[in-house]
Write a protein that holds these residues in place. Sequence first.
Motif, short mmCIF file in Angstrom:
data_model
loop_
_atom_site.label_atom_id
_atom_site.label_comp_id
_atom_site.label_asym_id
_atom_site.label_seq_id
_atom_site.Cartn_x
_atom_site.Cartn_y
_atom_site.Cartn_z
N SER A 71 27.11 37.70 1.89
CA SER A 71 25.44 38.11 1.60
C SER A 71 25.09 39.15 2.28
O SER A 71 25.79 39.47 3.21
CB SER A 71 24.44 36.93 1.73
OG SER A 71 24.23 36.72 3.07
N ARG A 72 24.18 39.80 1.55
CA ARG A 72 23.52 40.89 2.66
C ARG A 72 22.12 40.34 3.05
O ARG A 72 21.32 40.04 2.17
CB ARG A 72 23.35 42.33 1.90
CG ARG A 72 24.67 42.82 1.23
CD ARG A 72 24.51 44.09 0.79
NE ARG A 72 25.84 44.66 0.10
CZ ARG A 72 26.83 45.03 0.50
NH1 ARG A 72 27.30 45.18 1.72
NH2 ARG A 72 27.89 45.50 -0.45
N SER A 73 21.72 40.40 3.96
CA SER A 73 20.76 39.53 4.76
C SER A 73 19.65 40.45 5.44
O SER A 73 19.92 40.68 6.59
CB SER A 73 21.19 38.10 5.55
OG SER A 73 20.08 37.70 6.19
N PRO A 74 18.84 41.03 4.46
CA PRO A 74 17.63 41.88 5.51
C PRO A 74 17.18 40.98 6.46
O PRO A 74 16.65 41.50 7.62
CB PRO A 74 16.42 42.08 4.24
CG PRO A 74 17.46 41.83 3.04
CD PRO A 74 18.46 40.58 3.26
N GLY A 104 28.16 46.97 8.95
CA GLY A 104 26.77 46.17 9.09
C GLY A 104 27.12 44.87 9.74
O GLY A 104 26.30 44.64 10.49
N SER A 105 27.93 44.21 9.17
CA SER A 105 28.16 42.66 9.59
C SER A 105 28.53 42.76 11.25
O SER A 105 28.19 42.05 11.93
CB SER A 105 29.21 42.15 8.88
OG SER A 105 28.88 42.22 7.45
N LEU A 106 29.25 43.89 11.64
CA LEU A 106 29.97 43.73 12.73
C LEU A 106 28.69 44.41 13.74
O LEU A 106 28.39 44.04 14.88
CB LEU A 106 30.95 44.64 13.10
CG LEU A 106 32.19 44.16 12.30
CD1 LEU A 106 33.42 45.28 12.31
CD2 LEU A 106 32.60 42.72 12.75
P1 ADP Z 1 29.01 45.55 5.58
O1 ADP Z 1 29.19 44.38 6.45
O2 ADP Z 1 29.98 45.20 4.56
O3 ADP Z 1 29.08 46.90 6.07
P2 ADP Z 1 26.12 45.60 5.16
O4 ADP Z 1 25.95 46.92 5.71
O5 ADP Z 1 25.46 45.24 3.95
O6 ADP Z 1 27.57 45.15 4.78
O7 ADP Z 1 25.80 44.41 6.10
C1 ADP Z 1 25.86 43.11 6.09
C2 ADP Z 1 24.67 42.31 6.62
O8 ADP Z 1 24.97 42.58 8.13
C3 ADP Z 1 23.45 42.76 6.43
O9 ADP Z 1 23.01 42.23 5.27
C4 ADP Z 1 22.61 42.35 7.62
O10 ADP Z 1 22.32 40.96 7.66
C5 ADP Z 1 23.63 42.56 8.86
N1 ADP Z 1 23.58 43.95 9.46
C6 ADP Z 1 23.49 45.13 9.00
N2 ADP Z 1 23.16 46.04 9.85
C7 ADP Z 1 22.60 45.40 10.84
C8 ADP Z 1 21.64 45.71 11.88
N3 ADP Z 1 21.73 47.28 12.38
N4 ADP Z 1 21.39 44.76 12.83
C9 ADP Z 1 21.36 43.70 12.59
N5 ADP Z 1 22.26 43.15 11.56
C10 ADP Z 1 22.69 44.03 10.75
#
Ligand code: ADP
Length: 323
Positions: A71-74, A104-106
Amino acid sequence: MKRIGVLTSGGDGPGLNPCIRAVTRTAISYGMEVLGIERGYAGLIGNDVIPLNARAVGGIIGRGGTFLGTSRSPEFKTLHGQREALRNLNRNNLDGLVVIGGNGSLTGAAALYEQGFPVVGVPATIDNDVGGTDIAIGVDTALNTILDAIDKIKDTASSHQRAFLIEVMGRDSGYLALMGGVAGGAELILVPEVETPLEAVAQGLVNAYIRGKAHCIVVVAEGYKPGTQAIAAYLKERKEELGFGVRVTVLGHVQRGGAPSAFDRLLATRLGAAAVIELKEGRAGNVVGLVGSEIKLTPLAEAPSKPKRFDMNLYKLAKIMEK
Ligand code: ADP
Ligand code: F6P
């Protein structure tokens, strides 16, 4: 380390299942218990967990997607969301966590680590925009999907003497477009890293026509500005000058699915196992990646934002090959 969790987060891609399998079976081999967290950080906040054993991860090495869900979790981006996540990690008596995902996840994994929880990250994203690894899980399979599409489109393009704009994914990165374009023998590659005006794109089509080519394949990264539809509109207005008719194919999410390639299965297996060994050895806080032919560590605080160098030499080689 007695009990660890594993989750997949962000955009999915081929190779997540073999990675979950490797994490689970490696942990079991060291006498640890494993909990799978469903739907990434959303499931961590919602406390949606399932116990994993060796059989639970059987038969998934060749399956695309992620059986744990993602998921993408705001909500997880907020301190409140992260506190809920930490509460559930502790409620489940977890001593460590493996996060498999993109930048984003990392970044989210780094936030948990900064708040005191032992986390190790595994880079998995078709965009290949994570630092600390030459190649992320999913990239190789996505590239092969792109090549399959380019080869097929070339057949019909040649039959009709057409130019095709083939849009590939990559978010802000031109990696997939560059690699796919070179390996697919594209006439033109448009990436966000290199400014290419629309006039130059039109001239590229004219040049290909004059050279006697039967088709003109233009691979466009989704991050290229002003975008695929704008190029198409520009070219269609100049139809008479170009020689080729113009069509557009947006490959889209087909690039994220499919059985992981041999390379992705092996990479996922090696990195998943390495992540567990890191936790077992008490070395949390890093991303495990493939650098050259070796597995290397990069701090979670650095890897997600470490910019990947655009391979300008390969881009120049593409210019020679398009002749
Ligand atoms: P990906 O990991 O494929 O790059 P995303 O950028 O959508 O995908 O990030 C996945 C998830 O990681 C987000 O929906 C959020 O829950 C978490 N995330 C992203 N950026 C941040 C951040 N700056 N701080 C904390 N969690 C974050
Ligand atoms: O990060 C992987 C990726 O497929 C990008 O290439 C693309 O921009 C984005 O995810 C698409 O996201 P969604 O699946 O939310 O449409």
